[in-house]
Scaffold this motif. Structure first.
Motif, PDB file in Angstrom:
ATOM      1  N   LEU A 185      13.906  -0.576   2.077  1.00 31.66           N
ATOM      2  CA  LEU A 185      14.943  -0.760   1.058  1.00 31.66           C
ATOM      3  C   LEU A 185      14.486  -0.319  -0.325  1.00 31.66           C
ATOM      4  O   LEU A 185      15.295   0.062  -1.165  1.00 31.66           O
ATOM      5  CB  LEU A 185      15.377  -2.234   1.015  1.00 31.66           C
ATOM      6  CG  LEU A 185      16.193  -2.740   2.212  1.00 31.66           C
ATOM      7  CD1 LEU A 185      16.359  -4.247   2.138  1.00 31.66           C
ATOM      8  CD2 LEU A 185      17.548  -2.046   2.258  1.00 31.66           C
ATOM      9  N   LEU A 186      13.176  -0.375  -0.576  1.00 30.98           N
ATOM     10  CA  LEU A 186      12.656   0.032  -1.883  1.00 30.98           C
ATOM     11  C   LEU A 186      12.720   1.551  -2.032  1.00 30.98           C
ATOM     12  O   LEU A 186      12.309   2.282  -1.133  1.00 30.98           O
ATOM     13  CB  LEU A 186      11.212  -0.446  -2.043  1.00 30.98           C
ATOM     14  CG  LEU A 186      11.008  -1.952  -2.236  1.00 30.98           C
ATOM     15  CD1 LEU A 186       9.529  -2.294  -2.192  1.00 30.98           C
ATOM     16  CD2 LEU A 186      11.632  -2.428  -3.548  1.00 30.98           C
ATOM     17  N   LYS A 187      13.209   2.009  -3.160  1.00 28.50           N
ATOM     18  CA  LYS A 187      13.343   3.435  -3.422  1.00 28.50           C
ATOM     19  C   LYS A 187      12.408   3.834  -4.553  1.00 28.50           C
ATOM     20  O   LYS A 187      12.562   3.376  -5.680  1.00 28.50           O
ATOM     21  CB  LYS A 187      14.794   3.783  -3.793  1.00 28.50           C
ATOM     22  CG  LYS A 187      15.823   3.319  -2.775  1.00 28.50           C
ATOM     23  CD  LYS A 187      15.572   3.923  -1.393  1.00 28.50           C
ATOM     24  CE  LYS A 187      16.615   3.429  -0.396  1.00 28.50           C
ATOM     25  NZ  LYS A 187      16.326   3.919   0.981  1.00 28.50           N
ATOM     26  N   GLY A 188      11.432   4.677  -4.237  1.00 30.54           N
ATOM     27  CA  GLY A 188      10.493   5.103  -5.263  1.00 30.54           C
ATOM     28  C   GLY A 188       9.117   5.337  -4.672  1.00 30.54           C
ATOM     29  O   GLY A 188       8.954   5.522  -3.460  1.00 30.54           O
ATOM     30  N   ASP A 189       8.115   5.344  -5.529  1.00 30.71           N
ATOM     31  CA  ASP A 189       6.734   5.625  -5.136  1.00 30.71           C
ATOM     32  C   ASP A 189       6.102   4.364  -4.558  1.00 30.71           C
ATOM     33  O   ASP A 189       5.467   3.583  -5.266  1.00 30.71           O
ATOM     34  CB  ASP A 189       5.955   6.121  -6.358  1.00 30.71           C
ATOM     35  CG  ASP A 189       4.576   6.655  -5.979  1.00 30.71           C
ATOM     36  OD1 ASP A 189       4.194   6.525  -4.803  1.00 30.71           O
ATOM     37  OD2 ASP A 189       3.888   7.182  -6.869  1.00 30.71           O
ATOM     38  N   VAL A 190       6.286   4.162  -3.271  1.00 29.12           N
ATOM     39  CA  VAL A 190       5.789   2.960  -2.575  1.00 29.12           C
ATOM     40  C   VAL A 190       4.865   3.382  -1.445  1.00 29.12           C
ATOM     41  O   VAL A 190       5.179   4.297  -0.689  1.00 29.12           O
ATOM     42  CB  VAL A 190       6.957   2.123  -1.999  1.00 29.12           C
ATOM     43  CG1 VAL A 190       6.419   0.896  -1.268  1.00 29.12           C
ATOM     44  CG2 VAL A 190       7.909   1.707  -3.101  1.00 29.12           C
ATOM     45  N   ALA A 191       3.733   2.730  -1.330  1.00 27.86           N
ATOM     46  CA  ALA A 191       2.803   2.988  -0.230  1.00 27.86           C
ATOM     47  C   ALA A 191       2.244   1.663   0.271  1.00 27.86           C
ATOM     48  O   ALA A 191       1.972   0.749  -0.516  1.00 27.86           O
ATOM     49  CB  ALA A 191       1.668   3.906  -0.679  1.00 27.86           C
ATOM     50  N   VAL A 192       2.092   1.576   1.587  1.00 28.53           N
ATOM     51  CA  VAL A 192       1.592   0.348   2.219  1.00 28.53           C
ATOM     52  C   VAL A 192       0.516   0.705   3.224  1.00 28.53           C
ATOM     53  O   VAL A 192       0.655   1.681   3.972  1.00 28.53           O
ATOM     54  CB  VAL A 192       2.720  -0.429   2.931  1.00 28.53           C
ATOM     55  CG1 VAL A 192       2.177  -1.723   3.538  1.00 28.53           C
ATOM     56  CG2 VAL A 192       3.861  -0.736   1.982  1.00 28.53           C
ATOM     57  N   ARG A 193      -0.565  -0.059   3.236  1.00 29.85           N
ATOM     58  CA  ARG A 193      -1.611   0.092   4.238  1.00 29.85           C
ATOM     59  C   ARG A 193      -1.997  -1.273   4.792  1.00 29.85           C
ATOM     60  O   ARG A 193      -1.675  -2.305   4.188  1.00 29.85           O
ATOM     61  CB  ARG A 193      -2.840   0.790   3.647  1.00 29.85           C
ATOM     62  CG  ARG A 193      -2.590   2.239   3.265  1.00 29.85           C
ATOM     63  CD  ARG A 193      -3.864   2.942   2.852  1.00 29.85           C
ATOM     64  NE  ARG A 193      -3.614   4.321   2.486  1.00 29.85           N
ATOM     65  CZ  ARG A 193      -4.569   5.209   2.195  1.00 29.85           C
ATOM     66  NH1 ARG A 193      -5.835   4.831   2.205  1.00 29.85           N
ATOM     67  NH2 ARG A 193      -4.254   6.449   1.878  1.00 29.85           N
ATOM     68  N   THR A 194      -2.691  -1.271   5.910  1.00 26.87           N
ATOM     69  CA  THR A 194      -3.067  -2.536   6.542  1.00 26.87           C
ATOM     70  C   THR A 194      -4.524  -2.525   6.968  1.00 26.87           C
ATOM     71  O   THR A 194      -5.123  -1.467   7.204  1.00 26.87           O
ATOM     72  CB  THR A 194      -2.193  -2.822   7.780  1.00 26.87           C
ATOM     73  OG1 THR A 194      -2.412  -1.795   8.764  1.00 26.87           O
ATOM     74  CG2 THR A 194      -0.722  -2.870   7.420  1.00 26.87           C
TER      75      THR A 194
END
Length: 334
Positions: A185-194
């Motif tokens: 849902l977030l729009k933009g420069d988003v990055a996720v790691r685990t």
């Protein structure tokens, strides 16, 4: 403690005191006059006055006197901690009062925030003023979908100002519907790691302010504005980020080696270190029942019939060496 020639520490018992106490035990009592030269016996609660005749003192068993002293010390510590908490709560709003002479006062670098509502309010204020970057570490703590989405509007407003957001989770959240939906849902420069394991919750905003929990139930938090500590937090985040597996926007597959899944390898590593099922579950962000299911699958895959044998077979299998090799070969991204 000082009384004429009677001089020693308040927690000590002199030879004269020992001799008089031994006589009191033998004879059943001593006089007030006899005890005056050795006040340590009364200070330590080893002699107490006769209520009916104050001229006499009766001996108190050490097993009775010692717990009384320790309890008084514990009560004093509790009162001091309560006083510290009251002072922190009283001064916390004062630290935020601005005025014409505020620049002449030393700005606090660490503030105590009490209560979930207060903590969220201060974080929201800091986010409102941000425009560059949000770095967060979010360990799994059983949050429901509503709590995962509650900061969605706040984060989107930050992205709309041109900032970027990077988040670290545990591997157990890679397929969480609430977490996946939130980032889609977030729009933009988003990055996720685990990662298998992460630190406690950490929020760093524009590399100028950070928030960390100060109690296990997270009803207390620290707002940190000390540049040295902020730098330390950022370095910790960046190093964990380089070791982590991309999850969003493009997910990297976690390799299964010789039939052993990444989660089972993480459990194997903790088993070799001697941790209990409960500790393993907590560190990997899963419940104990799930952890035990994975331990059983790992034991079956390695042909183990006991916990002790499982540790030996893990070491012989080389799966932990393969895990380290896989981590070294993982491609690094921003």
């Amino acid at each position: 403690m000082t009384t004429g020639a009677h001089e020693h520490g308040a927690e000590e018992l002199c030879q004269a005191g020992l001799d008089l106490y031994a006589r009191a035990l033998h004879e059943g009592r001593v006089t007030q006059l006899e005890a005056e030269p050795v006040p340590c016996l009364i200070d330590l609660g080893l002699l107490q006055p006769d209520i009916e005749d104050m001229r006499w003192l009766y001996p108190v068993a050490p097993a009775v006197a010692l717990p009384r002293l320790l309890q008084s010390t514990a009560d004093a510590i509790t009162q001091q901690r309560q006083r510290e908490a009251r002072l922190a709560e009283a001064f916390e709003p004062l630290m935020r009062i601005d005025g014409p002479h505020a620049a002449t006062a030393e700005t606090p670098t660490i503030s105590v925030l009490s209560g979930l509502q207060r903590i969220n309010s201060v974080i929201t204020q800091a986010m409102t003023a941000a425009h560059e970057e949000l770095l967060t570490i979010q360990p799994h703590n059983g949050r429901n979908a509503a709590s995962v989405r509650e900061s969605l509007e706040r984060d989107q407003a930050l992205l709309d100002r041109g900032a970027r957001i990077r988040t670290l989770y545990q591997h157990t959240l890679r397929h969480s519907p609430a977490v996946v939906a939130r980032h889609e849902l977030l729009k933009g420069d988003v990055a996720v790691r685990t990662l298998d394991e992460v630190t406690e919750r950490l929020i760093i905003i524009d590399r100028t302010v950070a928030f960390i929990p100060a109690s296990k139930d997270r009803t207390l938090a620290l707002e940190v504005r000390n540049p040295a500590l902020i730098t330390f937090f950022v370095i910790t985040f960046e190093r964990l980020w380089r070791l982590a597996t991309p999850m969003y926007p493009e997910a990297a597959q976690q390799p299964t080696l010789n039939g052993i899944t990444p989660r089972q390898r993480a459990i194997a590593s903790l088993l070799v270190e001697g941790h209990t099922d409960a500790v393993i579950a907590d560190r990997l962000g899963m419940n104990v029942r799930t952890a035990r299911v994975h331990i059983a699958k790992l034991a079956a895959a390695l042909g183990s019939e006991s916990r002790a044998q499982l540790g030996y077979l893990i070491g012989q299998s080389g799966i932990l060496d393969q895990e380290h090799q896989g981590a070294r070969e993982q491609p690094q991204e921003r």
